[in-house]
Design a protein around this motif. Structure first.
Motif, PDB file in Angstrom:
ATOM      1  N   ILE A   1     -35.539   6.585   1.419  1.00  0.00           N
ATOM      2  CA  ILE A   1     -34.143   6.716   0.997  1.00  0.00           C
ATOM      3  C   ILE A   1     -33.965   6.253  -0.446  1.00  0.00           C
ATOM      4  O   ILE A   1     -33.312   6.917  -1.261  1.00  0.00           O
ATOM      5  CB  ILE A   1     -33.214   5.911   1.934  1.00  0.00           C
ATOM      6  CG1 ILE A   1     -33.164   6.568   3.323  1.00  0.00           C
ATOM      7  CG2 ILE A   1     -31.801   5.820   1.347  1.00  0.00           C
ATOM      8  CD1 ILE A   1     -32.370   5.767   4.342  1.00  0.00           C
ATOM      9  N   CYS A   2     -34.566   5.125  -0.781  1.00  0.00           N
ATOM     10  CA  CYS A   2     -34.441   4.604  -2.151  1.00  0.00           C
ATOM     11  C   CYS A   2     -35.131   5.516  -3.166  1.00  0.00           C
ATOM     12  O   CYS A   2     -34.579   5.800  -4.244  1.00  0.00           O
ATOM     13  CB  CYS A   2     -35.019   3.191  -2.221  1.00  0.00           C
ATOM     14  SG  CYS A   2     -34.076   1.949  -1.308  1.00  0.00           S
ATOM     15  N   ARG A   3     -36.310   6.003  -2.837  1.00  0.00           N
ATOM     16  CA  ARG A   3     -37.047   6.863  -3.777  1.00  0.00           C
ATOM     17  C   ARG A   3     -36.376   8.221  -3.955  1.00  0.00           C
ATOM     18  O   ARG A   3     -36.562   8.873  -4.990  1.00  0.00           O
ATOM     19  CB  ARG A   3     -38.482   7.043  -3.294  1.00  0.00           C
ATOM     20  CG  ARG A   3     -39.335   5.794  -3.431  1.00  0.00           C
ATOM     21  CD  ARG A   3     -40.829   6.122  -3.362  1.00  0.00           C
ATOM     22  NE  ARG A   3     -41.636   4.967  -3.642  1.00  0.00           N
ATOM     23  CZ  ARG A   3     -42.147   4.160  -2.717  1.00  0.00           C
ATOM     24  NH1 ARG A   3     -41.920   4.395  -1.434  1.00  0.00           N
ATOM     25  NH2 ARG A   3     -42.877   3.113  -3.062  1.00  0.00           N
ATOM     26  N   ALA A   4     -35.578   8.636  -2.962  1.00  0.00           N
ATOM     27  CA  ALA A   4     -34.871   9.909  -3.085  1.00  0.00           C
ATOM     28  C   ALA A   4     -33.870   9.886  -4.229  1.00  0.00           C
ATOM     29  O   ALA A   4     -33.500  10.930  -4.764  1.00  0.00           O
ATOM     30  CB  ALA A   4     -34.162  10.245  -1.779  1.00  0.00           C
ATOM     31  N   TYR A   5     -33.456   8.682  -4.631  1.00  0.00           N
ATOM     32  CA  TYR A   5     -32.486   8.542  -5.719  1.00  0.00           C
ATOM     33  C   TYR A   5     -33.133   7.956  -6.976  1.00  0.00           C
ATOM     34  O   TYR A   5     -32.524   7.195  -7.717  1.00  0.00           O
ATOM     35  CB  TYR A   5     -31.314   7.685  -5.248  1.00  0.00           C
ATOM     36  CG  TYR A   5     -30.472   8.385  -4.213  1.00  0.00           C
ATOM     37  CD1 TYR A   5     -29.377   9.165  -4.563  1.00  0.00           C
ATOM     38  CD2 TYR A   5     -30.798   8.292  -2.864  1.00  0.00           C
ATOM     39  CE1 TYR A   5     -28.614   9.827  -3.607  1.00  0.00           C
ATOM     40  CE2 TYR A   5     -30.051   8.947  -1.893  1.00  0.00           C
ATOM     41  CZ  TYR A   5     -28.960   9.718  -2.277  1.00  0.00           C
ATOM     42  OH  TYR A   5     -28.213  10.382  -1.316  1.00  0.00           O
ATOM     43  N   ASN A   6     -34.410   8.301  -7.150  1.00  0.00           N
ATOM     44  CA  ASN A   6     -35.141   8.009  -8.386  1.00  0.00           C
ATOM     45  C   ASN A   6     -35.338   6.517  -8.656  1.00  0.00           C
ATOM     46  O   ASN A   6     -35.376   6.085  -9.814  1.00  0.00           O
ATOM     47  CB  ASN A   6     -34.434   8.653  -9.593  1.00  0.00           C
ATOM     48  CG  ASN A   6     -34.314  10.157  -9.451  1.00  0.00           C
ATOM     49  OD1 ASN A   6     -35.253  10.830  -9.025  1.00  0.00           O
ATOM     50  ND2 ASN A   6     -33.143  10.699  -9.783  1.00  0.00           N
ATOM     51  N   VAL A   7     -35.472   5.732  -7.593  1.00  0.00           N
ATOM     52  CA  VAL A   7     -35.853   4.328  -7.767  1.00  0.00           C
ATOM     53  C   VAL A   7     -37.325   4.285  -8.147  1.00  0.00           C
ATOM     54  O   VAL A   7     -38.163   4.960  -7.531  1.00  0.00           O
ATOM     55  CB  VAL A   7     -35.596   3.534  -6.473  1.00  0.00           C
ATOM     56  CG1 VAL A   7     -36.190   2.131  -6.578  1.00  0.00           C
ATOM     57  CG2 VAL A   7     -34.102   3.447  -6.187  1.00  0.00           C
ATOM     58  N   ILE A   8     -37.658   3.507  -9.158  1.00  0.00           N
ATOM     59  CA  ILE A   8     -39.026   3.488  -9.679  1.00  0.00           C
ATOM     60  C   ILE A   8     -39.997   2.844  -8.698  1.00  0.00           C
ATOM     61  O   ILE A   8     -41.098   3.365  -8.456  1.00  0.00           O
ATOM     62  CB  ILE A   8     -39.068   2.733 -11.029  1.00  0.00           C
ATOM     63  CG1 ILE A   8     -38.213   3.467 -12.064  1.00  0.00           C
ATOM     64  CG2 ILE A   8     -40.514   2.597 -11.529  1.00  0.00           C
ATOM     65  CD1 ILE A   8     -38.087   2.723 -13.373  1.00  0.00           C
ATOM     66  N   GLU A   9     -39.601   1.727  -8.122  1.00  0.00           N
ATOM     67  CA  GLU A   9     -40.512   0.994  -7.228  1.00  0.00           C
ATOM     68  C   GLU A   9     -39.724   0.387  -6.078  1.00  0.00           C
ATOM     69  O   GLU A   9     -38.628  -0.146  -6.277  1.00  0.00           O
ATOM     70  CB  GLU A   9     -41.234  -0.113  -8.001  1.00  0.00           C
ATOM     71  CG  GLU A   9     -42.265  -0.875  -7.185  1.00  0.00           C
ATOM     72  CD  GLU A   9     -42.989  -1.937  -8.001  1.00  0.00           C
ATOM     73  OE1 GLU A   9     -43.653  -2.789  -7.392  1.00  0.00           O
ATOM     74  OE2 GLU A   9     -42.882  -1.905  -9.249  1.00  0.00           O
ATOM     75  N   VAL A  10     -40.279   0.484  -4.873  1.00  0.00           N
ATOM     76  CA  VAL A  10     -39.645  -0.077  -3.679  1.00  0.00           C
ATOM     77  C   VAL A  10     -40.662  -0.929  -2.928  1.00  0.00           C
ATOM     78  O   VAL A  10     -41.776  -0.473  -2.651  1.00  0.00           O
ATOM     79  CB  VAL A  10     -39.126   1.023  -2.725  1.00  0.00           C
ATOM     80  CG1 VAL A  10     -38.383   0.390  -1.548  1.00  0.00           C
ATOM     81  CG2 VAL A  10     -38.226   1.997  -3.461  1.00  0.00           C
ATOM     82  N   ASN A  11     -40.280  -2.161  -2.595  1.00  0.00           N
ATOM     83  CA  ASN A  11     -41.120  -3.043  -1.799  1.00  0.00           C
ATOM     84  C   ASN A  11     -40.316  -3.524  -0.595  1.00  0.00           C
ATOM     85  O   ASN A  11     -39.282  -4.191  -0.753  1.00  0.00           O
ATOM     86  CB  ASN A  11     -41.594  -4.244  -2.622  1.00  0.00           C
ATOM     87  CG  ASN A  11     -42.589  -3.851  -3.696  1.00  0.00           C
ATOM     88  OD1 ASN A  11     -43.710  -3.447  -3.398  1.00  0.00           O
ATOM     89  ND2 ASN A  11     -42.180  -3.941  -4.952  1.00  0.00           N
TER      90      ASN A  11
END
Length: 252
Positions: A34-44
């Motif tokens: 979900i976070c990466r779908a909105y162009n978040v660079i990095e998710v942990n």
């Protein structure tokens, strides 16, 4: 893009999925996608059975949020709807207000009514008692006790009491009433009646998910969930054993 709101929505979806019975890997993957779908660079994302911690990195800021989980209520219908919502988010990338509205509608949908759930508990207890060798009379007694068990569980949810203590008390009450029913001549096979009600409280989904978590590499989360499941199973056994073995010999 309001990334704080995005993170909060993703965390809420993940939290509800975990509460409904999702395995840890599914929760972490959903929040990340979900976070990466909105162009978040990095998710942990770090998830255990009682907590979710997520940190996201955007072009300008770093955001972190923690969600604490206190209880679990298996609800595969809600889990399926949350899964569908997460897929829709990743595919269509709708606005955050739309996501919030869909999420709130899913949470507001309580599924079956209390009366229907009470009947379902009774039917399951009746069926299991007959399946394990009890007669029709035993099944009817078990069904009534199953409905009573649901009402007690519902009441304990409102009170917010300790889950282990509540499990022992409910199991003890159900076991005591089963003994009284047999001693009074309403039922014949105490073991079948008790088995029909024990099966309503066994944390089968949690045990299955704990093994799946360990197999998939989430060893700590799997062990925590497995220990919690074993504690609940022991609590169920303790309540019924006290009622049927010790108290059963005292009731005339």
């Amino acid at each position: 893009m309001d990334y704080k709101k995005l993170l909060d929505l993703a965390m809420n979806i993940g939290k509800e999925m975990l509460i409904c019975g999702a395995e840890v890997s599914r929760v972490e993957d959903t929040i990340s996608r979900i976070c990466r779908a909105y162009n978040v660079i990095e998710v942990n994302v770090f998830t255990i059975t009682s907590s979710i911690i997520t940190t996201i990195k955007t072009h300008d800021e770093i955001y972190t949020q923690t969600k604490r989980i206190f209880d679990y209520k298996t609800n595969l219908d809600r889990l399926d709807k949350l899964n569908s919502l997460s897929r829709e988010i990743c595919t269509k990338k709708p606005g955050l207000d739309y996501i919030l509205n869909r999420y709130e509608n899913i949470i507001k949908d309580n599924g079956y009514s209390s009366m229907a759930m009470c009947g379902i508990y009774g039917i399951i207890a009746l069926s299991l008692t007959v399946y394990f060798g009890g007669g029709i009379t035993d099944g009817i007694v078990s069904g009534i006790l199953g409905m009573l068990m649901y009402l007690l569980i519902k009441k304990s949810d409102y009170m917010g009491a300790n889950i282990t203590l509540v499990t022992i008390i409910i199991a003890f009450i159900s076991g005591t009433l089963a003994v009284i029913s047999v001693k009074s001549g309403f039922g014949n096979d105490l073991d079948s009646i008790v088995i029909g009600n024990i099966m309503l409280m066994i944390p089968g989904v949690a045990i299955t998910n704990s093994i799946r978590d360990m197999i998939s590499g989430d060893t700590m989360s799997g062990l925590l969930r497995f220990v919690e499941s074993i504690i609940k199973a022991v609590a169920v056994a303790t309540g019924f054993v006290i009622a049927t073995v010790y108290l059963g010999g005292l009731i005339l």
